[in-house]
Design an enzyme around this catalytic site. Sequence first.
Site, mmCIF file in Angstrom:
data_model
loop_
_atom_site.group_PDB
_atom_site.id
_atom_site.type_symbol
_atom_site.label_atom_id
_atom_site.label_comp_id
_atom_site.label_asym_id
_atom_site.label_seq_id
_atom_site.Cartn_x
_atom_site.Cartn_y
_atom_site.Cartn_z
ATOM 1 C CG HIS A 180 -3.009 -3.593 3.825
ATOM 2 N ND1 HIS A 180 -1.889 -2.687 4.067
ATOM 3 C CD2 HIS A 180 -3.816 -2.792 3.271
ATOM 4 C CE1 HIS A 180 -2.014 -1.357 3.768
ATOM 5 N NE2 HIS A 180 -3.190 -1.416 3.211
ATOM 6 C CB CYS A 189 -1.019 0.014 1.284
ATOM 7 S SG CYS A 189 -2.348 1.224 0.966
ATOM 8 C CD GLU A 192 0.064 -5.231 5.926
ATOM 9 O OE1 GLU A 192 0.228 -6.248 4.903
ATOM 10 O OE2 GLU A 192 0.003 -4.224 5.498
#
EC number: 4.3.3.6
Lengths: 196, 302
Positions: free
Chosen positions: A175, A81, A177
């Site tokens: 994302h 991002c 994560e």
Amino acid sequence: MTTPLIGVLALQGDVREHLIALASADAVARPVRRPEELAEVDGLVIPGGESTTISKLAELFGLMEPLRERIRAGMPVYGTCAGLIMLADKILDPRSGQETLGGIDMIVRRNAFGRQNESFEAAVEVAGVEGGPVEGVFIRAPWVESIGARAEVVAEHDGHIVAVRQGNALATSFHPELTGDHRVHALFVDMVRAAA
Amino acid sequence: MSSTSTPQSPETGTARVKRGMAEQLKGGVIMDVVNAEQAKIAEDAGAVAVMALERVPADIRKDGGVARMSDPNMIEEIIEAVSIPVMAKSRIGHFVEAQVLQSLGVDYIDESEVLTPADEVNHSDKWAFTIPFVCGATNLGEALRRIAEGAAMIRSKGEAGTGNVVEAVRHLRQIKNEIAKLRGFDNNELYAAAKELRAPYELVKEVSELGKLPVVLFSAGGVATPADAALMRQLGAEGVFVGSGIFKSGDPAKRAAAIVKATTFYDDPKIIADASRNLGEAMVGINCDTLPEAERYANRGW
């Protein structure tokens, strides 16, 4: 190299989630805020966050040039991002004075998928990641307008480029994560191992 | 409560997208601004987001009267002026103000005790929105009740508009201490703990397992200096809201940039010292123990 040491640029953003994801992908992960900490790592993640804030802090604390030097020298780097924006050679609509590190021959459009109301989740096929699509979490996400000859598209969503790789640099506008699925991080850890 | 399976077709407004947005703000400073010019100063100083409101809390205190949602024109001007996320405040329980803010395209709604509450029993049902909410809390039970209503981010309340960090410290310590206590509880004890906290058992159990809230926790209400911001970070806040502290000070641009630096390097006294030099006058501040009960915003919300 047995277990690579991977830094997460910890000026601002979702640092903790990247540290956890890297650790579960068999790397040793640690936050990086200073040039001397950067010098010790085998690879670096630039997390999600606010790209304007991250670039300002990197500038203020003398990290821009050391980061550029290491990326030019081939240190593996992965940006999500805001991190994707930082790795772009060019931003289509930069804020005045907003600098990127560069490293991937691409032009990005910030917040291209819209504001928070338009933020979304969708399944994304990522080249090089086995076992089906990954869970794509797109938050005020950028997309890649175009890439140069040296870069390759790794994932697309709805006709837009959302992940790119060029040599040892990887970038996703979503994302991984934030999900429990660490396959993209595992792909990056493999890149770090291969570069050693 | 967060979704675990990813839909084949794009889905907006999921818990993961709402909470994930707050994760992107971590380590940052969110600044109160009352016009586009201030918003640009905040963005240039490195703010991760701005909170658009008509009057900063210090002026709400001074002026008195009913404090409401800001004028849509003013919010739109701020959205136009900056590329960082824009937040705006609705009154507690005023879900129509929240609907209006969502329609304007703000990125986060703060259902805030700084505005005059519209409902003294109910907060807004925040699951009903695609836009995420942040809510204030003075203790763990209050934080978990807000999360149960759909809040995707929590800020410790402090006492807004005072420039005095003492209540921010009290509330953050309270939340962190209660989380630490839960961490040591066995399964038998969690049911009684949920009853005592007046919070859903599932959330209490989740906090006990995680050792943290299931959403991002910021601190608010009284931060006025770089050292204040670093203090809240060292006490466990994942970022800070600064309200009156910046634009009620002598040199807002400089103070804003200094607070950003100290928030990132919160554990490095040398950098905090450098950031604290020659900032000009801080906001004057109010001693919280002289505040009458009726003027304590932290008591609003339940």
